[in-house]
Write an enzyme that holds these catalytic residues in place. Structure first.
Site, PDB file in Angstrom:
ATOM      1  N   ASP A  42      -4.273  -4.894   5.512  1.00  0.00           N
ATOM      2  CA  ASP A  42      -4.635  -5.773   4.392  1.00  0.00           C
ATOM      3  C   ASP A  42      -3.404  -6.603   4.002  1.00  0.00           C
ATOM      4  OD1 ASP A  42      -6.212  -6.833   2.353  1.00  0.00           O
ATOM      5  OD2 ASP A  42      -5.734  -5.215   0.939  1.00  0.00           O
ATOM      6  N   HIS A 101      -2.357  -0.958  -3.526  1.00  0.00           N
ATOM      7  CA  HIS A 101      -3.474  -0.010  -3.338  1.00  0.00           C
ATOM      8  C   HIS A 101      -3.121   1.305  -4.017  1.00  0.00           C
ATOM      9  CE1 HIS A 101      -4.494  -2.116   0.730  1.00  0.00           C
ATOM     10  NE2 HIS A 101      -4.877  -2.827  -0.313  1.00  0.00           N
ATOM     11  N   SER A 130       0.860  -1.184   0.000  1.00  0.00           N
ATOM     12  CA  SER A 130       0.000   0.000   0.000  1.00  0.00           C
ATOM     13  C   SER A 130       0.895   1.233   0.000  1.00  0.00           C
ATOM     14  CB  SER A 130      -0.941  -0.065   1.209  1.00  0.00           C
ATOM     15  OG  SER A 130      -1.926   0.926   1.120  1.00  0.00           O
TER      16      SER A 130
END
Lengths: 277, 195
Positions: free
Chosen positions: B132, B39, B12
């Site tokens: 995540d 992401h 991310s």
């Protein structure tokens, strides 16, 4: 951290359930994308605390009410108004001016889910002065979402995001003029609903039911395998006259299909084609 | 250990910079597919494909629905969709609910890859400001795959690798340069995981 369950159900069980559902209810999921379909079933089992395949199978087959819930849960119903503003910009600038040449405009939203894209389209048409001579046919496999779509009301909390999308796609008016806020809902104007026809339609089994100047089917084909995608694209081709438009989702294509040669590309990035023969 | 068939990398905040340090080092021919789930804002479009492709010898493709998964290729998960893999080794996209407030969710792809490739997976989790990917990396490890996290001290946002470390023991904890060397060694079949 999410608690999404890892696979409770295996591939053979998915196949078995698919077979049972087809025999009992006539819905055919055998050509759905297996990865996504299996994930959705696991999600249902987790959300409804169903511990085993046997129990799920029993519930789905014996309890029609639960089956309807199951269908709503395994089919993806995530959508928003003016999703992908760049797409709507192209509709507004390139497609709608062409549609304005027809005395009656027919548009089909295939797999419309809860209807957000249908209302988005109706707003574009109103702003182009075409809403009064347009009919928006909106279909989905799932009766529950059609009822929501027909209700004209959407969660008020979403309106901030939709307003931003609307502005980003070149909207020039006050988005809040298009709805009335009531008890946490945004209720859209009757004049939009009056031009919409909601009806169940199963892309897997049902035939073409009309001819349309524009068909929108965005992020529906991703849940199908190549065979079924090809079949559905052919259905769309059969439902379009020459010069009719087809719009798919941002990562979907017709290039692999048997009817690809019937179409010319209008906008590659936004996945809009036009039937040429 | 048996040879691995796929490399899956999640990250991310800060992870695009890390991949910019790694991908240009890879040779044009790479023996297994590399799948990237990073992401990013959907509005960036396929800019990342352009950014990476201009600097890399190995082809970098943003995934289209039902694209086949081949070696010698880096696949980027498109913004706004979950990325899943099918039994016939092709991709499916999915626009369902966000998981861990993310779409694409790294966990979703890691879980899908394990379902198809079982223990033949190398999972790498990079910098990020959320959790995540941690669960998915644990699943890769528990299923017999090989796991690497970016060292938290070299991560712009250590939360993501630390979340993984808190629930599992990765096979290696590496900085970006070491991750790059690890991948290059795969092409020479000298890595620890497929020795």
């Amino acid at each position: 951290m999410n608690n999404e369950a890892i696979n409770i159900i295996n591939d053979n069980e998915v196949e078995l359930l698919t077979d049972h559902i087809f025999k009992r209810y006539g819905y055919d999921f055998s050509d759905y994308s297996q990865a996504s379909f299996k994930r959705r079933i696991n999600r249902v089992m987790q959300n409804f605390k169903i511990p085993s395949f046997a129990e799920l199978d029993h519930k789905v087959i014996e309890n029609e009410q639960f089956f309807n819930v199951f269908i709503e849960e395994v089919t993806v119903n995530v959508t928003e108004m003016f999703r992908d503003p760049a797409f709507y910009k192209v509709l507004r600038k390139e497609v709608i001016p062409q549609l304005s040449t027809y005395p009656l405009i027919r548009i089909w939203h295939a797999g419309c889910s809860t209807g957000e894209e249908v209302y988005s389209m109706a707003i574009l048409l109103k702003e182009a002065g075409l809403l009064e001579r347009t009919l928006l046919y909106a279909t989905d496999i799932n009766q529950q979402v059609l009822e929501k779509a027909a209700s004209m009301s959407f969660p008020l909390d979403n309106m901030k995001e939709y307003t931003e999308n609307y502005i980003n796609c070149g909207g020039l008016f006050d988005f809040s003029d298009y709805y009335v806020a009531q008890y946490g809902k945004a209720v859209f104007l009757e004049e939009f609903r009056n031009r919409m026809v909601f009806s169940p339609h199963n892309l897997v089994l049902d035939q073409s039911f009309n001819e349309f100047n524009l068909i929108l089917c965005r992020n529906v084909l991703i849940y199908f395998n190549r065979d079924l995608q090809n079949k559905v694209i052919k259905l769309f081709s059969d439902s379009l006259p020459v010069l009719g438009y087809l719009a798919l989702g941002n990562k979907e294509s017709i290039s692999f299909s048997s009817v690809a040669d019937n179409f010319e590309t209008i906008n590659k990035q936004e996945r809009i084609w036009r039937k040429k023969k | 250990m048996e040879e691995k068939e796929v490399i899956i990398i999640g990250g991310s905040a800060g992870s695009i910079d890390v991949m910019m340090q790694i991908l240009p080092n890879l040779p044009e021919e790479f023996p297994v597919p590399i799948i990237l789930v990073l992401h990013r804002r959907p509005s960036i479009g396929n800019l990342s494909e352009i950014i990476f492709q201009n600097r890399c010898k190995i082809p970098v493709l943003e995934v289209e629905d039902k694209m086949p998964i081949m070696k010698n290729t880096v696949y980027l998960a498109p913004g706004g969709y979950h990325l899943l893999v099918e039994k016939n080794h092709s991709f499916s996209l999915d626009f369902s609910e966000k998981v861990n407030h993310s779409r694409p969710s790294i966990d979703v792809t890691f879980e899908s890859v394990v379902d198809i490739y079982n223990d033949k997976v190398i999972g790498i989790l990079l910098t990020g400001a959320n959790t995540d990917g941690a669960r998915g990396l644990k699943l890769i490890k528990d299923s017999g795959g090989y796991t690497i996290i970016q060292s938290p001290e070299t991560s712009m946002m250590p939360m993501m690798p630390e979340a993984a470390e808190s629930i599992m023991k990765p096979d290696q904890i590496l900085n970006p340069l070491e991750i790059s060397d690890f991948l290059i060694n795969i092409t020479k079949k000298k890595c620890d995981c497929c020795a």
